[in-house]
Design an enzyme around this catalytic site. Sequence first.
Site, short mmCIF file in Angstrom:
data_model
loop_
_atom_site.label_atom_id
_atom_site.label_comp_id
_atom_site.label_asym_id
_atom_site.label_seq_id
_atom_site.Cartn_x
_atom_site.Cartn_y
_atom_site.Cartn_z
N CYS A 108 0.83 -1.21 0.00
CA CYS A 108 0.00 0.00 0.00
C CYS A 108 0.86 1.26 0.00
O CYS A 108 1.70 1.45 -0.86
CB CYS A 108 -0.96 -0.05 1.18
SG CYS A 108 -2.26 1.21 1.17
N GLY A 109 0.70 2.14 0.98
CA GLY A 109 1.40 3.41 0.99
C GLY A 109 2.91 3.30 1.02
O GLY A 109 3.61 4.21 0.57
#
Length: 210
Positions: A108-109
């Site tokens: 993800c991030g």
Amino acid sequence: MSTIYVYVMDTLADWELGYVTAELNSGRFFKEGAPKVTLKTVSHSKEPVTTMGGMRIVPDCVIADIEVAEANVLLLPGSNTWNDQKHFAIIEKASEFLSIGAMVGAICGATAALANFGLLDERPHTSNGPGFLEMVAPSYKGQSHYLDEPSVVGDNLITASSTGGLLWARQIIEHLEVFEATTLDAWYNYFNTGETEQFFALMQSLPANQ
């Protein structure tokens, strides 16, 4: 023996790490003679962090304590705070891991943080869908290596989208060679489908003494 360093930070996305940390820490499905692994939480300081789910974690060590070695692994979770400069040091450490052939897992991030540092420019990778990295990582130049899949193995880098945590865990476990292949297949299939027969296949794949 491998040390699995799990980077922890405020707003860490709890669910993204759950499958892999639970299995590596418990060892409940490890094969006989599996390599030993130790999990350590690491952060930019020893101050407690609070996850997105409200869990409070006191880090085991700081970034300077990390041993960069080929047998060790660095796991980077999703979070809303990757743009904070205090996290840049762990991305530099990720670069060191990759440069010696040690494994880095980013989800993800965390993939955006790697992208902004140029670490995805020449490696197969994925993230939260086409266009996401261009939107959040101004320095990203790895479009030609992007694969629109839940999780991607690119040499010693494993990247995943926010919904790819199960496959990401499978690929990390496979890299570490701590499950029998039949156990890993059944484990993944059970949690991916919920089918009862996969649970029994998982149990039958384990050594008799487990």
